[in-house]
Design a protein around this motif. Structure first.
Motif, PDB file in Angstrom:
ATOM      1  N   GLY A 251      88.086  43.232 101.752  1.00 51.06           N
ATOM      2  CA  GLY A 251      87.309  43.086 102.981  1.00 51.06           C
ATOM      3  C   GLY A 251      86.261  42.001 102.960  1.00 51.06           C
ATOM      4  N   SER A 252      86.219  41.206 101.909  1.00 43.31           N
ATOM      5  CA  SER A 252      85.168  40.196 101.795  1.00 43.31           C
ATOM      6  C   SER A 252      85.670  38.799 102.116  1.00 43.31           C
ATOM      7  CB  SER A 252      84.558  40.215 100.392  1.00 43.31           C
ATOM      8  OG  SER A 252      85.529  39.900  99.416  1.00 43.31           O
ATOM      9  N   VAL A 253      84.750  37.977 102.606  1.00 40.16           N
ATOM     10  CA  VAL A 253      84.979  36.544 102.799  1.00 40.16           C
ATOM     11  C   VAL A 253      84.086  35.826 101.805  1.00 40.16           C
ATOM     12  CG1 VAL A 253      84.728  34.592 104.378  1.00 40.16           C
ATOM     13  CG2 VAL A 253      85.571  36.779 105.237  1.00 40.16           C
ATOM     14  N   CYS A 254      84.670  34.949 100.991  1.00 37.00           N
ATOM     15  CA  CYS A 254      83.919  34.255  99.942  1.00 37.00           C
ATOM     16  C   CYS A 254      83.955  32.748 100.159  1.00 37.00           C
ATOM     17  CB  CYS A 254      84.493  34.568  98.561  1.00 37.00           C
ATOM     18  SG  CYS A 254      84.294  36.282  98.034  1.00 37.00           S
ATOM     19  N   ILE A 255      82.831  32.112  99.876  1.00 38.21           N
ATOM     20  CA  ILE A 255      82.743  30.655  99.850  1.00 38.21           C
ATOM     21  C   ILE A 255      82.608  30.232  98.394  1.00 38.21           C
ATOM     22  CG2 ILE A 255      81.461  28.612 100.607  1.00 38.21           C
ATOM     23  CD1 ILE A 255      82.710  30.040 102.931  1.00 38.21           C
ATOM     24  N   TRP A 256      83.374  29.222  98.007  1.00 36.12           N
ATOM     25  CA  TRP A 256      83.400  28.762  96.624  1.00 36.12           C
ATOM     26  C   TRP A 256      83.042  27.284  96.545  1.00 36.12           C
ATOM     27  CZ3 TRP A 256      85.385  32.569  93.150  1.00 36.12           C
ATOM     28  CH2 TRP A 256      86.053  33.638  93.758  1.00 36.12           C
ATOM     29  N   SER A 257      82.476  26.898  95.419  1.00 31.60           N
ATOM     30  CA  SER A 257      82.287  25.497  95.070  1.00 31.60           C
ATOM     31  C   SER A 257      83.139  25.221  93.838  1.00 31.60           C
ATOM     32  CB  SER A 257      80.818  25.204  94.766  1.00 31.60           C
ATOM     33  OG  SER A 257      80.677  23.940  94.125  1.00 31.60           O
ATOM     34  N   VAL A 258      83.751  24.054  93.791  1.00 32.43           N
ATOM     35  CA  VAL A 258      84.588  23.739  92.630  1.00 32.43           C
ATOM     36  C   VAL A 258      83.761  23.616  91.356  1.00 32.43           C
ATOM     37  CG1 VAL A 258      86.380  22.602  93.996  1.00 32.43           C
ATOM     38  CG2 VAL A 258      84.465  21.266  93.114  1.00 32.43           C
ATOM     39  N   ASN A 259      82.441  23.564  91.501  1.00 31.56           N
ATOM     40  CA  ASN A 259      81.564  23.432  90.335  1.00 31.56           C
ATOM     41  C   ASN A 259      81.075  24.770  89.802  1.00 31.56           C
ATOM     42  OD1 ASN A 259      81.640  20.547  90.501  1.00 31.56           O
ATOM     43  ND2 ASN A 259      80.195  20.672  92.214  1.00 31.56           N
ATOM     44  N   LYS A 260      81.414  25.879  90.478  1.00 34.84           N
ATOM     45  CA  LYS A 260      80.960  27.199  90.035  1.00 34.84           C
ATOM     46  C   LYS A 260      82.147  28.156  89.980  1.00 34.84           C
ATOM     47  CE  LYS A 260      76.213  26.853  91.768  1.00 34.84           C
ATOM     48  NZ  LYS A 260      75.576  26.901  90.439  1.00 34.84           N
ATOM     49  N   LYS A 261      82.197  28.971  88.946  1.00 31.46           N
ATOM     50  CA  LYS A 261      83.330  29.873  88.743  1.00 31.46           C
ATOM     51  C   LYS A 261      83.197  31.171  89.529  1.00 31.46           C
ATOM     52  CE  LYS A 261      85.587  27.175  86.034  1.00 31.46           C
ATOM     53  NZ  LYS A 261      86.049  27.540  84.689  1.00 31.46           N
ATOM     54  N   LYS A 268      80.547  41.001 102.176  1.00 28.97           N
ATOM     55  CA  LYS A 268      81.370  42.195 102.008  1.00 28.97           C
ATOM     56  C   LYS A 268      81.584  42.860 103.368  1.00 28.97           C
ATOM     57  CE  LYS A 268      79.911  43.233  97.262  1.00 28.97           C
ATOM     58  NZ  LYS A 268      79.368  44.283  96.346  1.00 28.97           N
ATOM     59  N   GLN A 269      82.699  43.554 103.498  1.00 29.20           N
ATOM     60  CA  GLN A 269      83.019  44.260 104.739  1.00 29.20           C
ATOM     61  C   GLN A 269      82.858  43.330 105.943  1.00 29.20           C
ATOM     62  OE1 GLN A 269      80.635  47.865 104.886  1.00 29.20           O
ATOM     63  NE2 GLN A 269      81.056  48.325 102.734  1.00 29.20           N
ATOM     64  N   HIS A 271      84.763  42.399 108.218  1.00 28.71           N
ATOM     65  CA  HIS A 271      85.320  42.869 109.492  1.00 28.71           C
ATOM     66  C   HIS A 271      85.118  44.368 109.682  1.00 28.71           C
ATOM     67  CE1 HIS A 271      87.531  39.267 111.067  1.00 28.71           C
ATOM     68  NE2 HIS A 271      87.288  38.880 109.830  1.00 28.71           N
ATOM     69  N   GLY A 272      84.170  44.947 108.940  1.00 30.24           N
ATOM     70  CA  GLY A 272      83.853  46.358 109.125  1.00 30.24           C
ATOM     71  C   GLY A 272      84.703  47.283 108.283  1.00 30.24           C
ATOM     72  N   LEU A 273      84.615  48.590 108.618  1.00 25.36           N
ATOM     73  CA  LEU A 273      85.304  49.635 107.866  1.00 25.36           C
ATOM     74  C   LEU A 273      86.296  50.379 108.751  1.00 25.36           C
ATOM     75  CD1 LEU A 273      82.231  51.122 105.967  1.00 25.36           C
ATOM     76  CD2 LEU A 273      84.030  49.721 104.962  1.00 25.36           C
ATOM     77  N   GLN A 274      87.305  50.976 108.120  1.00 28.07           N
ATOM     78  CA  GLN A 274      88.278  51.799 108.826  1.00 28.07           C
ATOM     79  C   GLN A 274      88.499  53.088 108.038  1.00 28.07           C
ATOM     80  OE1 GLN A 274      92.292  50.238 108.726  1.00 28.07           O
ATOM     81  NE2 GLN A 274      91.958  49.203 106.772  1.00 28.07           N
ATOM     82  N   GLY A 275      89.020  54.110 108.709  1.00 23.72           N
ATOM     83  CA  GLY A 275      89.328  55.360 108.029  1.00 23.72           C
ATOM     84  C   GLY A 275      88.351  56.470 108.377  1.00 23.72           C
ATOM     85  N   ARG A 276      88.655  57.655 107.858  1.00 20.15           N
ATOM     86  CA  ARG A 276      87.832  58.825 108.127  1.00 20.15           C
ATOM     87  C   ARG A 276      86.494  58.747 107.408  1.00 20.15           C
ATOM     88  NH1 ARG A 276      92.258  63.743 107.347  1.00 20.15           N
ATOM     89  NH2 ARG A 276      93.703  63.098 109.021  1.00 20.15           N
ATOM     90  N   LEU A 279      85.846  58.436 103.621  1.00 22.66           N
ATOM     91  CA  LEU A 279      87.016  57.804 103.008  1.00 22.66           C
ATOM     92  C   LEU A 279      87.225  56.388 103.555  1.00 22.66           C
ATOM     93  CD1 LEU A 279      89.503  60.824 103.215  1.00 22.66           C
ATOM     94  CD2 LEU A 279      88.280  60.027 101.171  1.00 22.66           C
ATOM     95  N   GLU A 280      86.143  55.801 104.049  1.00 23.87           N
ATOM     96  CA  GLU A 280      86.265  54.492 104.688  1.00 23.87           C
ATOM     97  C   GLU A 280      86.710  53.414 103.690  1.00 23.87           C
ATOM     98  OE1 GLU A 280      83.470  56.264 104.672  1.00 23.87           O
ATOM     99  OE2 GLU A 280      82.630  56.485 106.693  1.00 23.87           O
ATOM    100  N   GLN A 281      87.510  52.509 104.200  1.00 19.53           N
ATOM    101  CA  GLN A 281      87.939  51.332 103.457  1.00 19.53           C
ATOM    102  C   GLN A 281      87.700  50.108 104.329  1.00 19.53           C
ATOM    103  OE1 GLN A 281      89.160  51.119 100.272  1.00 19.53           O
ATOM    104  NE2 GLN A 281      88.752  53.316 100.052  1.00 19.53           N
ATOM    105  N   PRO A 282      87.386  48.967 103.720  1.00 21.64           N
ATOM    106  CA  PRO A 282      87.171  47.768 104.547  1.00 21.64           C
ATOM    107  C   PRO A 282      88.463  47.264 105.163  1.00 21.64           C
ATOM    108  CG  PRO A 282      87.091  47.214 102.215  1.00 21.64           C
ATOM    109  CD  PRO A 282      87.158  48.708 102.294  1.00 21.64           C
ATOM    110  N   PHE A 283      88.356  46.696 106.358  1.00 22.37           N
ATOM    111  CA  PHE A 283      89.493  46.014 106.959  1.00 22.37           C
ATOM    112  C   PHE A 283      89.868  44.812 106.087  1.00 22.37           C
ATOM    113  CE2 PHE A 283      88.105  48.208 110.835  1.00 22.37           C
ATOM    114  CZ  PHE A 283      89.331  48.549 111.406  1.00 22.37           C
TER     115      PHE A 283
END
Length: 381
Positions: A251-261, A268-269, A271-276, A279-283
């Motif tokens: 459920g996460s979107v990450c930005i990376w630089s080629v200079n950092k590992k 995190k999350q 686009h939000g969460l789904q489920g009861r 018992l929620e899980q990220p979209f």
């Protein structure tokens, strides 16, 4: 001219000449007024329908006049952007008709178009890469060599070099103009789910459940390995030659630089969460896109929205701009080169599987206009 200037000035001239596109873009950024993207009117969003099953991938031609889309129905459609009409359709064939059918007979998972608009490449679940003449949709030839589904394709900018990624965990290099195989690179420990490249002789890949992003330096036959996602990485796109954006089933979107590992920014999350309750899980983040050499990125899931983001200074941070209502799995996102519009390829199912099915979704393309607002003028008013 360089003979008549000092060594220091000569060096500066050579550097500016070499990095001229970046220097010009930076100067334009400094001189331009502050511009902010704003949410479009839902009535201005167009839906193009023609595929029977989920749209899995799409590309926009360099001149922004046409869009190519592909689907789980094995077909390819060429659309005219201005009118929204079908220009041409390459029908899909049934399994077992490979010898007599010109086209795909298995789910198409990825596609790419060369920067001069000459060649279109498509890859499918049946291990095949097909090369087409983009202007006429004429079939040219096919590449074989992958041992599993072809899941990622990208042309190196300014060339006819094609990079392909597969569930067989390999990256292959081809020369389309010469109909030639070049080399194969290995390193991922699980299926590769996405690939992208720009002008440099390298590409980036998402390694699915091995949870790594990799930068492949083709000429050096080496790779850089990046860690940061907590689940399978589904998609990846380059923002510029130094930064990239990825999304996954954590459920996460990450930005990376080629200079950092590790990611320089992570939401995190996203686009939000789904489920009861309890018992929620990220979209899942099923697609990402970047407006090249800018601070604007987009992400898609199946939470009925495409989310646009603005990268913070130095790409350290992601600020939500606005979301666009879209029902179904957003399997592919692409910005036009000019940044005038964003196209979302949507389906009832995820591009790579059938974990869920959104019955109310419409298999098609959403053309989303991108409206810019001059905030400096607003302040003056």
């Amino acid at each position: 001219y360089l003979r008549n200037v000092s060594r220091q000035d000569r060096f500066l001239c050579i550097v500016i000449a070499h990095y001229r596109p970046l220097v010009l873009r930076y100067l334009m950024f400094l001189c331009s007024p502050c511009v902010q993207l704003v949410a479009p009117d839902p009535a201005e969003i167009r839906l193009l329908r023609g595929h029977k099953l989920s749209v899995t991938c799409l590309v926009i031609t360099p001149d922004e006049k046409y869009i190519f889309s592909a689907s789980k129905d094995c077909s390819i459609i060429k659309w005219e952007v201005e009118s929204g009409k079908k220009v041409q359709k390459i029908a899909g064939g049934r399994k077992g008709t490979e010898d007599r059918h010109v086209g795909h007979t298995a789910h198409i998972l990825c596609m790419a178009i060369s920067s001069d608009g000459k060649y279109l490449a498509t890859g499918d679940l049946n291990k095949l890469i097909m090369i087409w003449e983009a202007a006429t949709c004429k079939f040219l030839y096919k590449f074989t060599g992958h041992r599993d589904a072809v899941s990622g394709l990208a042309f190196r900018k300014g060339t006819h070099d094609l990079y392909s990624a597969s569930h067989d965990r390999s990256v292959k290099v081809w020369n389309v103009a010469e109909n030639a195989y070049v080399e194969t690179l290995f390193g991922h420990q699980d299926v590769i789910t996405g690939l992208d490249c720009l002008g440099r002789e390298r590409c980036v890949t998402a390694g699915g459940r091995d949870r790594t992003v990799r930068v492949w330096k083709i000429s050096e036959e080496s790779q850089l390995v990046f860690h940061g996602h907590e689940g399978s990485i589904d998609c990846i796109q380059l923002i510029n030659e130094e930064h990239m954006v990825s999304g996954g089933d954590d459920g996460s979107v990450c930005i990376w630089s080629v200079n950092k590992k590790r990611p320089v920014s992570r939401v995190k999350q996203a686009h939000g969460l789904q489920g009861r309750a309890g018992l929620e899980q990220p979209f899942w983040v099923s697609s990402v896109a970047a407006l090249h050499n800018s601070d604007t990125v987009a992400s898609g899931s199946h939470n009925s929205a495409v989310q646009l983001w603005k990268c913070g200074q130095g790409f350290r941070g992601l600020e939500p701009l606005f979301s666009v209502p879209v029902t179904g799995f957003v399997n592919s996102l692409k910005f036009s080169n000019s940044g005038k519009f964003l196209v979302a390829g949507v389906g009832q199912e995820h591009r790579l599987g059938r974990w869920w099915r959104t019955k109310e979704a419409k298999n098609g393309l959403y053309i989303i206009p991108l409206i810019r607002q001059n905030t400096e003028q607003e302040l003056e008013q």
